[in-house]
Design a protein around this motif. Structure first.
Motif, short mmCIF file in Angstrom:
data_model
loop_
_atom_site.label_atom_id
_atom_site.label_comp_id
_atom_site.label_asym_id
_atom_site.label_seq_id
_atom_site.Cartn_x
_atom_site.Cartn_y
_atom_site.Cartn_z
N PRO A 149 0.83 -1.21 0.00
CA PRO A 149 0.00 0.00 0.00
C PRO A 149 0.87 1.26 0.00
CG PRO A 149 -0.64 -1.53 1.76
CD PRO A 149 0.64 -2.01 1.20
N VAL A 150 0.39 2.26 -0.70
CA VAL A 150 1.09 3.54 -0.68
C VAL A 150 0.09 4.64 -0.96
CG1 VAL A 150 1.75 3.47 -3.11
CG2 VAL A 150 3.02 4.91 -1.56
N ASN A 153 5.90 2.17 -16.06
CA ASN A 153 5.01 2.26 -14.90
C ASN A 153 3.58 1.99 -15.35
OD1 ASN A 153 4.16 2.73 -12.29
ND2 ASN A 153 4.48 4.94 -12.34
N PRO A 154 3.29 0.76 -15.80
CA PRO A 154 2.00 0.48 -16.43
C PRO A 154 0.80 0.61 -15.50
CG PRO A 154 3.24 -1.56 -16.11
CD PRO A 154 4.18 -0.43 -15.82
N LYS A 155 1.01 0.49 -14.19
CA LYS A 155 -0.13 0.63 -13.28
C LYS A 155 -0.75 2.02 -13.39
CE LYS A 155 -1.59 0.23 -8.48
NZ LYS A 155 -1.17 -0.01 -7.08
N ILE A 156 0.04 3.01 -13.75
CA ILE A 156 -0.47 4.36 -13.93
C ILE A 156 -0.78 4.64 -15.40
CG2 ILE A 156 -0.02 6.82 -13.56
CD1 ILE A 156 -0.24 5.06 -11.03
N LEU A 164 11.11 3.66 -6.54
CA LEU A 164 10.13 2.60 -6.32
C LEU A 164 8.79 3.13 -6.82
CD1 LEU A 164 9.87 -0.26 -5.06
CD2 LEU A 164 9.16 0.86 -2.95
N ASN A 165 8.59 3.02 -8.15
CA ASN A 165 7.38 3.61 -8.72
C ASN A 165 6.15 2.78 -8.34
OD1 ASN A 165 6.99 1.48 -10.64
ND2 ASN A 165 8.30 2.50 -12.13
N ASP A 166 5.00 3.26 -8.78
CA ASP A 166 3.73 2.67 -8.36
C ASP A 166 3.61 1.20 -8.77
OD1 ASP A 166 2.33 5.45 -7.64
OD2 ASP A 166 3.41 5.64 -9.54
N LEU A 187 4.37 12.04 -18.16
CA LEU A 187 3.97 10.63 -18.19
C LEU A 187 3.33 10.22 -16.86
CD1 LEU A 187 6.87 9.07 -20.27
CD2 LEU A 187 4.72 10.07 -21.05
N SER A 188 3.81 9.14 -16.24
CA SER A 188 3.15 8.64 -15.03
C SER A 188 3.51 9.44 -13.80
CB SER A 188 3.50 7.16 -14.81
OG SER A 188 4.86 7.02 -14.43
N GLY A 189 4.36 10.45 -13.93
CA GLY A 189 4.70 11.32 -12.81
C GLY A 189 5.72 10.76 -11.84
N ALA A 190 6.27 9.57 -12.13
CA ALA A 190 7.21 8.96 -11.19
C ALA A 190 8.42 9.85 -10.92
CB ALA A 190 7.68 7.60 -11.73
N GLN A 191 8.82 10.65 -11.92
CA GLN A 191 9.92 11.59 -11.73
C GLN A 191 9.42 12.98 -11.34
OE1 GLN A 191 11.55 10.03 -15.70
NE2 GLN A 191 13.35 10.98 -14.81
N THR A 192 8.50 13.53 -12.11
CA THR A 192 8.10 14.92 -11.89
C THR A 192 7.31 15.11 -10.61
OG1 THR A 192 6.23 14.54 -13.40
CG2 THR A 192 8.18 15.62 -14.30
N ARG A 193 6.61 14.08 -10.12
CA ARG A 193 5.92 14.22 -8.83
C ARG A 193 6.90 14.20 -7.65
NH1 ARG A 193 2.72 9.89 -7.84
NH2 ARG A 193 2.86 8.81 -9.84
N ARG A 194 8.18 14.04 -7.94
CA ARG A 194 9.21 14.10 -6.91
C ARG A 194 10.07 15.36 -7.02
NH1 ARG A 194 8.41 8.45 -7.56
NH2 ARG A 194 8.50 7.34 -5.58
N ILE A 195 9.66 16.30 -7.86
CA ILE A 195 10.41 17.55 -8.02
C ILE A 195 9.54 18.69 -7.52
CG2 ILE A 195 11.51 19.09 -9.69
CD1 ILE A 195 12.12 16.64 -11.42
#
Length: 755
Positions: A5-6, A433-436, A461-463, A640-648
């Motif tokens: 869970p996250v 990151n296919p889940k997103i 550790l992406n979604d 894209l899935s935000g795995a990088q940009t949601r951390r900036i």
């Protein structure tokens, strides 16, 4: 297995002023050196100079000499360096352990490689080679994508490999192959400046590819007329000369209606059509039914605007047509793209300066990532995996028996259907990151939990990786070197700025470590990306995507090399070490190894193909129960899935949460005010977000950006319909209904500022 869970807030609360380690320590931030390289995000691949101190990227400087962007950067490019020091960065391998608070425990790298190899071996011995699937990424360097395709087919001997470019470029690629025999933008972007008309179909260039906007503006300043086709008045549309507010999913009908008028008014180049194309009469016959009145009724575009578009495009002496996911993300995406190509061919304005056609590439290596072997039906050099001659060539380069190379696999979404059915038991993914990012992603999450073993390679550790049994710590772009091919078809070089931290490894090293641990090291003993690229050059030689004449030195000397670039003249067979590359395709008198002098296009007769671009209503169209169109896309500060940009941090602050864009007329009807919580529901699920009431969208359409996870993920709603040719999902249209929410969603309470 169940996901760990996250809450998105677990990541979001770490955002804030993002300072590098050296800044936090109070030490000097003056760099030791500047490293010329490129942005890690979209397919424009803007040049940038990274400021490096010790083993850390601490900032950037403009690279004004690089010809594409001349020092300009978008918000993502300016802040891209901040992710390297993020506390979420994976510094060691982690293995699933539900007893741990985070759901994973660290694992020494060598033990992790041995564990992964043991599980892969176990599954293949029990269920066959095809029990393992591989998913790659279109942001990887071309060297990595080449090696990944080779790894799947030589080391694992599985047919099941595909990549996230399946969600991006494949409709355009299939259309280009059908029409031109080659899949590449025809002209450098500089050819826009000085053209008379630019038609932008389904591309929010100002937010998704901002530097391209500068080329459009330069063209406008020199007199170009700008046509924009979109359900939303995107920023580029606010100052265009003609806006075509097409109803979602009706693009092919619009192109047919415009071509109908061009033919009727004699605004076509019959001499070019006769000399250089085939199939025009069938297309003309199909377009006959799309009268202006019918086209207006189907598309929602006023008849006067359709006539104006035909006149502007048809009477111009030079033109440039660009499109992107807005017309490609459809169950009819290939037909939409073919409709644009028919307009280009009918005008006769192709293969010359100031007149071009191109697809705006979405991912960092969206072009190169689909050319050299990680696509399910392709071998290096844009070769067909089902073609015996192509297979023999690649087998000779790889030193294997052609019969041992598996046949074609299936697309990325179909791989999840095979996981769900129990046919694929194990999965290896890298930078995906296919889940997103996949549609109907609740199904994707359920499929991931059915895997017997899943190993992800990534730097965060992406979604999706939270479903993995093992995560191997991969590399950021600045921690390795290699090549990518940007939007114009220009092969450029990524230069290494820093070393991987902790036990993280460069991705190509991880693949080779897995091959050795599996006891299958043949072909996986490269000591550098340069060695991989040199083998790729040999593998691509004679293919449509011929990189054989490209070297790292030539790339740096020329600041990029447009493919095809030949090591030998395709006509004489003589060595051509100084071949400069091919900035402009299809110029008269140009030679290619397919047509062999018969003509400029990549078919044996040298002629381009008109294709009937059939209009079909979209799957999951509006109905009485679901009367509105939902369309999805990007915003300028996210990717894209935000795995990088949601951390900036600065990018998050610019657009912290997804919104439902809704027209005032529709908002009034539904009793929704700007900032209210609103619920969007489709046949697959519902999400609740704040409303953003805007006048820049059709009243029958809503828009939701797709960069967020969990209860804010737009792809919980989208339909898994796919184009029958390209297999691209239909992200850009599905039926929905919207209502004012009774209250805030559960996640909203956790987003309140901490006291």
């Amino acid at each position: 297995m169940a996901t760990i869970p996250v809450d998105d807030l677990e990541i979001t609360r770490q955002f804030g002023p993002h300072l590098s380690a050296s800044t936090r320590a109070g030490t000097s931030t003056e760099p030791d050196r500047l490293v010329k390289t490129h942005c890690c995000f979209c397919g424009q691949q803007c040049g940038i100079q990274l400021k490096v101190r010790g083993n850390e990227v601490i900032g950037f400087e403009p690279w004004e000499e690089f010809p594409f962007n001349r020092g300009m950067l978008c918000p993502k490019g300016v802040k891209r360096y901040l992710q390297g020091s993020h506390p979420d960065r994976l510094l060691t391998a982690v293995r699933r352990d539900p007893s741990q608070p985070a759901g994973f425990r660290p694992m020494p790298y060598d033990e992790a490689i041995a564990f992964a190899a043991g599980e892969i071996r176990r599954l293949q011995e029990a269920h066959g080679n095809a029990a393992i699937g591989v998913l790659g990424g279109a942001s990887l360097t071309t060297e990595k994508t080449y090696l990944l395709g080779k790894f799947a087919r030589v080391c694992l001997k599985t047919p099941y490999i595909d990549y996230n470019g399946r969600l991006c470029m494949v409709s355009a690629g299939a259309a280009n192959k059908k029409a031109f025999g080659i899949d590449r933008t025809t002209n450098p972007w500089s050819d826009m400046v000085g053209t008379e008309v630019i038609w932008i179909a389904g591309s929010n260039v100002a937010e998704c590819s901002p530097i391209t906007t500068n080329y459009v503006w330069q063209a406008r300043e020199q007199g170009a007329k700008i046509i924009v086709q979109d359900p939303r008045i995107t920023p580029i549309a606010r100052t265009c000369d003609l806006f075509l507010p097409v109803r979602p999913g009706r693009d092919a009908a619009l192109f047919a209606g415009v071509l109908h008028l061009m033919i009727e008014n004699g605004w076509i180049d019959r001499e070019f059509i006769a000399a250089h194309t085939v199939g025009f009469e069938q297309v003309a016959e199909y377009c006959r039914a799309f009268t202006p009145a019918r086209t207006a009724e189907v598309t929602g575009v006023p008849e006067r605007s359709i006539r104006k578009a035909a006149e502007l495009w048809g009477t111009a002496r030079s033109s440039f047509l660009l499109h992107a996911r807005g017309i490609e993300h459809h169950s009819n995406g290939v037909q939409n793209a073919l409709g644009t190509i028919n307009l280009v061919l009918a005008s006769g304005r192709i293969g010359r300066p100031k007149s071009g056609y191109g697809t705006i590439v979405g991912q960092a290596n969206g072009q190169g990532g689909r050319e050299h072997g990680q696509k399910c039906d392709q071998l290096p050099g844009w070769r067909d995996i089902s073609n015996p001659e192509h297979r023999r060539h690649i087998a000779s380069v790889w030193g294997v028996d052609e019969r041992d190379i598996p046949g074609p696999g299936v697309d990325a979404y179909e791989m999840f259907r095979k996981i769900d059915a129990g046919e694929i038991k194990g999965l290896i993914s890298i930078c995906f990151n296919p889940k997103i990012s996949l549609p109907d992603n609740e199904f994707v999450a359920r499929a991931l939990d059915k895997l017997e073993f899943y190993v992800a390679i990534d730097f965060f550790l992406n979604d999706t990786a939270r479903h993995a049994d093992l995560v191997l710590p991969g590399s950021l772009q600045e921690e390795d070197e290699g090549t990518v091919t940007q939007v114009e078809g220009r092969v450029i070089k990524i230069n290494k700025a820093v070393d991987c931290p902790g036990e993280a490894r460069r991705d190509w090293v991880i693949l080779q470590d897995l091959a050795r641990a599996l006891g299958r090291p043949h072909g996986f003993t490269f000591s550098s990306p340069r060695e991989v690229f040199d083998e790729l050059r040999v593998a691509s030689k004679g293919g449509v995507a011929d990189y054989s004449g490209i070297t790292y030195e030539k790339i740096e000397r020329q600041m990029g090399v447009f493919w095809p670039c030949y090591a030998e003249d395709p006509e004489t067979g003589r060595p051509t070490p100084d071949h400069p590359g091919t900035p402009r395709l299809f110029e008269r008198g140009s030679y290619n190894p397919v047509a062999r002098g018969a003509g400029p296009f990549y078919f044996p007769d040298g002629k381009a193909r008109f294709n009937v671009a059939e209009y079909r209503t979209p799957v999951d169209d509006v109905s009485e129960e679901f009367p509105l169109f939902l369309t999805t896309g990007r915003v300028v500060s996210q990717f894209l899935s935000g795995a990088q940009t949601r951390r900036i941090g600065p990018l998050v602050r610019q657009y912290p949460e997804p919104r439902i864009e809704i027209h005032p007329r529709l908002a009034d009807k539904l009793g929704i005010a700007d900032g209210d919580w609103a619920t969007c529901e489709t046949r697959r699920g519902a999400i609740t977000l704040r409303a953003m009431v805007v006048t820049t969208i059709r009243p029958d359409t809503i828009f939701i950006p797709y960069h967020w996870a969990g209860p804010k993920s737009a792809n919980r709603l989208t339909v898994a319909a796919q184009d029958p040719i390209s297999k691209i999902p239909q992200y850009k249209v599905c039926a929905c209904r919207v209502r004012r929410a009774e209250g805030a969603p559960d996640y909203a309470a956790r987003l309140e500022p901490q006291q």
